[in-house]
Design an enzyme around this catalytic site. Structure first.
Site, mmCIF file in Angstrom:
data_model
loop_
_atom_site.group_PDB
_atom_site.id
_atom_site.type_symbol
_atom_site.label_atom_id
_atom_site.label_comp_id
_atom_site.label_asym_id
_atom_site.label_seq_id
_atom_site.Cartn_x
_atom_site.Cartn_y
_atom_site.Cartn_z
ATOM 1 C CB SER A 128 -1.099 0.085 1.460
ATOM 2 O OG SER A 128 -2.110 1.388 1.060
ATOM 3 C CG ASP A 142 -6.410 -2.993 -3.335
ATOM 4 O OD1 ASP A 142 -7.438 -3.113 -3.052
ATOM 5 O OD2 ASP A 142 -5.797 -2.962 -3.841
ATOM 6 C CG HIS A 177 -5.080 -3.364 0.112
ATOM 7 N ND1 HIS A 177 -4.628 -2.218 -1.105
ATOM 8 C CD2 HIS A 177 -4.101 -2.424 0.943
ATOM 9 C CE1 HIS A 177 -3.584 -1.063 -0.621
ATOM 10 N NE2 HIS A 177 -3.547 -1.090 0.476
#
Length: 569
Positions: free
Chosen positions: A173, A423, A483
């Site tokens: 991320s 995601d 994610h």
């Protein structure tokens, strides 16, 4: 920057050597299985004055700890905890739903490497500023310097046994910015001699926040092709945003405004309003209970109170043919309140982790400083004030990657960019575009995109870029993951990272890992608690909370307000 870093290094390494044995965790509460590895928890200095303390947790390899490489793991946010990532994704321990005990993650990354979880920056998790516990002001370059100095302290003073070990930096991320900024400092420091540990071999970025423009543009396309946009609205978007030209090249991002490169709003145009509506939870198409981290994840409420390690589950695990001999065997282990294979783990693991890490016995075992306990007092998966005041410098990380590619002198240096393909936070398509353009600007050649497999099933697709040197960049997708790839697809994720650190180009290779692990038997006489301390989990696209008051699966927030990310505080 180089003279400053040299000065910091001289000042920093004058600190007295610490004894690694003092940081060893000798009795971690609630563990329900026999461990075969050592682990350490303590603090690393992130400034010359020794007032910035970054908490680390090192779990040694279950393979050969003396020779296996070291992996640094960073969660993103900005402002979220890597220890959260340890408990909810890739570490050896998963919390039971009550938050009182731990069971084994049989696909932990420490099956193949020594893994260092670093809570960064200052103010995240157990990390803090001893001179100002409320210090949350930071930015991309400050975080990079903190991580850089913490690694020097780790190799020099705290864990010198790792000084000559091959090491990699990994994360996901917002670590899409943390890692390239840190890698740039490492390459620079190794080349000029200010960083004496030269075995830096590469970095792996999962679902990375690396190019905001491309992430925005790709998410509009992804949303349409996954059924979130009405046909009539799509026609209007193409008309007002793209002038009915090639929609794949349409710059939706140009119709948004931002003051901090984290929070975005419409510029007031017809196109901007459509883009904002498409990617925000303020109106359709995003329904209230759609999980933006995994498009196909369901979390029904209320959840059942049965422990994931109940006697029946343990019995069936030890008797794999139970379904064939009992008409109730399979039915007894079906999980009706989630569509994932881990019995709704991602729906409640944040609250369980919060409960466990805020237990006094656990903090004592982790050697958490009493000054942290007296000032900060509570561990959180994410620090909202850090996110709220964070200064983003690198909304496009191209220049960072170019520096690394052009200056790294380490043979066989490699970069892996991997994405779960469902995601909706940091989209695989935007990251692929970013690396494609980077490779083109660096005169790297692309190889064909090919499938890779796990246990003879398609696990995703991978494409390699090669340059004139031995440096390679692999762009890889993990099928069905969101994610949090190591949580959503733990087996394929372990095989992926094992091949990456092993410099094995074929990601379908399972050499050196057990792809069908059974896990160890429980510790004799130990029965995991089944008492629930968190009873409900409520998920919306704006908030994820649990009964314990913690964010569930939210330890890496990249937020583009209601646009790229649905904020979880």
């Amino acid at each position: 920057m180089i003279p400053l870093l040299l000065l910091l290094l001289v000042s920093f390494t004058s600190c007295g050597a610490q004894n690694a044995a003092a940081d060893e965790i000798t009795n971690l509460p609630g563990v329900t299985f026999n461990t075969n590895f050592k682990q350490y928890s303590g603090y690393l200095n992130a400034n010359p004055q020794g007032t910035w303390k970054l908490h680390y947790w090192l779990v040694e390899s279950q393979g050969n700890a003396a020779t296996d490489p070291l992996i640094l793991w960073l969660n993103g946010g900005p402002g979220c905890s890597s220890v959260g990532g340890m408990f909810e994704e890739l570490g050896p321990f998963y919390p039971e739903r009550d938050g009182n005990s731990l069971y084994e993650n049989v696909f932990s990354w420490n099956k193949v490497a020594n893994v260092l979880f670093l809570e960064s920056p200052i103010g995240v998790g157990f990390s803090y500023d001893t001179s100002n516990a409320s210090n949350v002001m930071t930015d991309d370059d400050t975080v990079a310097n903190q991580n850089y100095l913490a690694l020097i302290d780790f190799f020099t003073n705290v864990q010198p046994a790792y000084a000559n070990r091959t090491f990699y930096i990994t994360g996901e991320s917002y670590a899409g910015i943390y890692l390239p900024t840190l890698a740039q400092l490492l390459v620079q420091g190794i080349n000029n001699g200010s960083f004496p540990y030269k075995n830096f071999q590469g970095m792996a970025i999962g679902n990375g926040y690396m190019n905001v423009k491309y992430l925005t543009n790709s998410l509009v396309l992804w949303s349409n092709y996954h059924g979130l946009i009405a046909l009539e609205d799509w026609e209007r978007i193409k008309m007002f945003c793209c002038n009915n030209q090639d929609v794949d090249k349409c710059n939706f991002y140009s119709h948004l405004n931002t003051s901090d490169n984290l929070n975005f709003v419409s510029d007031g145009s017809v196109c901007g309003n459509y883009v904002y509506q498409t990617l925000t939870d303020q109106s359709p198409p995003w329904p209230q209970n759609q999980d933006p981290y995994n498009f196909y994840q369901d979390c029904y409420a209320p959840l059942p109170t049965t422990s994931t390690s109940s006697p029946m589950i343990n019995f069936i695990k030890s008797h794999p043919n139970i379904a064939a001999t009992s008409p109730h065997g399979t039915a007894s282990i079906l999980w009706y309140d989630s569509t994932d294979s881990q019995r709704g783990f991602s729906c409640w693991n944040g609250g369980a982790t919060y409960h466990y890490l805020n237990t006094q016995l656990v903090q004592a075992a982790l050697h958490i400083n009493s000054s942290w306990q007296n000032t900060v007092k509570t561990w959180h998966g994410c620090n909202g004030p850090i996110y709220g005041s964070y200064k983003v410098k690198y909304s496009d990380t191209t220049s960072l990657f170019q520096y690394i590619i052009n200056n790294v002198k380490i043979p066989n240096f490699r970069i892996l960019v991997y994405n779960g393909d469902v995601d909706t936070i940091c989209n695989y398509l935007g990251d692929s575009w970013h690396i494609r353009d980077l490779a083109s600007s660096s005169n790297m050649k692309s190889q064909p995109r090919t499938p890779w497999t796990f246990r003879n099933q398609i696990a995703g697709y991978v494409q390699r870029y090669t340059g004139q040197s031995s440096l390679t960049i692999d762009v890889l997708t993990v099928k069905g993951a969101g994610h949090f790839v190591p949580n959503d697809r733990p087996g394929p994720a372990l095989q992926m990272i094992a091949n990456f650190i092993g410099n094995i180009a074929n990601y379908s290779t399972a050499t050196g890992i057990d792809v069908t692990p059974q896990g160890p038997p429980p510790i004799t006489g130990t029965t995991p608690s089944t008492t629930m301390t968190t009873t409900t989990t409520t998920i919306t696209t704006t908030t994820v909370t649990t009964g314990a008051g913690a964010a569930s699966s939210s330890f890496l927030l990249v937020a583009i307000s209601a646009v790229l990310l649905k904020k979880l505080f």
